[in-house]
Scaffold this motif. Structure first.
Motif, short mmCIF file in Angstrom:
data_model
loop_
_atom_site.label_atom_id
_atom_site.label_comp_id
_atom_site.label_asym_id
_atom_site.label_seq_id
_atom_site.Cartn_x
_atom_site.Cartn_y
_atom_site.Cartn_z
N ILE A 33 0.88 -1.17 0.00
CA ILE A 33 0.00 0.00 0.00
C ILE A 33 0.92 1.21 0.00
N LYS A 77 -2.48 4.49 -2.37
CA LYS A 77 -3.04 5.16 -1.20
C LYS A 77 -2.90 6.67 -1.32
N SER A 109 -4.75 10.15 1.02
CA SER A 109 -5.81 10.68 1.87
C SER A 109 -6.51 11.83 1.16
N THR A 151 -7.49 1.20 -5.02
CA THR A 151 -7.09 2.40 -4.28
C THR A 151 -7.66 2.36 -2.87
N THR A 152 -7.05 3.15 -1.99
CA THR A 152 -7.52 3.25 -0.62
C THR A 152 -7.35 4.67 -0.10
N THR A 153 -8.19 5.02 0.86
CA THR A 153 -8.11 6.30 1.55
C THR A 153 -8.65 6.11 2.95
N GLN A 197 -9.75 2.82 5.00
CA GLN A 197 -8.79 2.76 6.10
C GLN A 197 -9.32 3.53 7.30
N PHE A 213 3.01 -0.90 4.18
CA PHE A 213 2.42 0.41 3.91
C PHE A 213 3.56 1.43 3.95
N GLU A 223 4.32 5.66 2.71
CA GLU A 223 3.98 6.88 2.00
C GLU A 223 5.22 7.36 1.27
#
Length: 269
Positions: free
Chosen positions: A18, A51, A53, A88-90, A109, A231, A233
């Motif tokens: 992720i 990922k 936000s 995709t994720t947020t 998430q 995970f 960023e």
């Protein structure tokens, strides 16, 4: 166990990744990151979930960047998924956000600070999406059984748990790697958050610090003990990122770290 639409390379004996920017800052940078990480993970055979936000609700100061607008950011997430054929994720923060975000992404998430918010967890579960719950910095690994059970009791068995460190004093976090097998024993995949576990929160400046030079260390230890997912960023230029600049991995370092992780995975498998 890992059932996410558009997730590639699931036939490989690999961890899943992720990764993406802390926040959706704009379409260009999101596309740049997604394209590069997709290239790397296709080359290495790693299942990849993008990922980003769409809104940063947990900020130290009122003047901190929170986002470019919910709908605009969520539309960018959907475009990333469509353009690169990626899941995709947020993260979500309130009950109404669950159904809203579920229209755009594949995995919802739950932020660490909100992992005990029953209404939020249940709302995420009720969308039918995979729910990834980050372990609170204040919780033991075994205590995550209750957050996990809320999703299952809502009729959704697609729940992941993410380790992201435990509060140590006021301005640091530590990772207890015993937590990974402890949470796996509950019956869910476990992800290691290699960037937020290196945060240094509660700085007097109101801007969270971090130790991104240790991201590889955290990730390698996690794979060595059997984490199912990683995970991270990442950003082309973390120093100018609008959120979590002190924690993100420079994008040009990602391939090298992932290559090392695959070697460790092969060795321990």
């Amino acid at each position: 166990m890992i059932q996410v639409p558009k997730l590639k390379h699931t036939d490989k004996n690999s961890f899943f990744l992720i990764a993406g920017p802390c926040a959706i800052e704009g379409e260009d940078v999101a596309m740049e990151i997604a394209e590069r990480v997709a290239e790397i993970t296709d080359k290495l055979g790693i299942p990849y979930i993008f990922k980003g936000s769409y809104r940063k609700a947990n900020r130290s100061r009122i003047d901190s960047f929170t986002g470019i607008g919910d709908e605009k950011a969520l539309e960018i997430l959907a475009k990333v998924g469509d353009r690169f054929d990626l899941p995709t994720t947020t993260d979500i923060h309130t009950v109404p956000e669950a159904a809203m975000a579920a229209n755009y992404v594949d995995v919802l998430q739950i932020p660490a600070f909100l992992c005990r918010q029953t209404d939020l967890v249940v709302a995420a579960a009720n969308t039918g999406k995979v729910v990834n719950i980050k372990k609170g910095q204040f919780l033991s690994a075994s205590a995550m059984s209750h957050a996990r059970q809320k999703v299952i009791d809502s009729g959704n068995d697609q729940v992941w748990l993410t380790e992201r460190g435990t509060t140590f004093g006021y301005t640091d976090l530590v990772v207890d790697y015993r937590g990974i097998p402890t949470m796996q024993a509950l019956g869910s995949p476990v992800v290691m958050d290699c960037t937020h576990s290196l945060q240094q929160p509660n700085q007097s400046s109101g801007v969270t610090g971090g130790k991104p030079e240790l991201i590889g260390t955290i990730a390698k230890a996690a794979i060595a003990v059997g984490a199912d997912g990683i995970f991270m960023e990442t950003h082309p230029n973390p120093s100018v990122a609008k959120s979590d600049a002190a924690n993100m991995l420079p994008l040009d370092r990602l391939e090298g770290i992932l290559t090392q992780l695959l070697r460790i995975r092969e060795a321990v498998s």
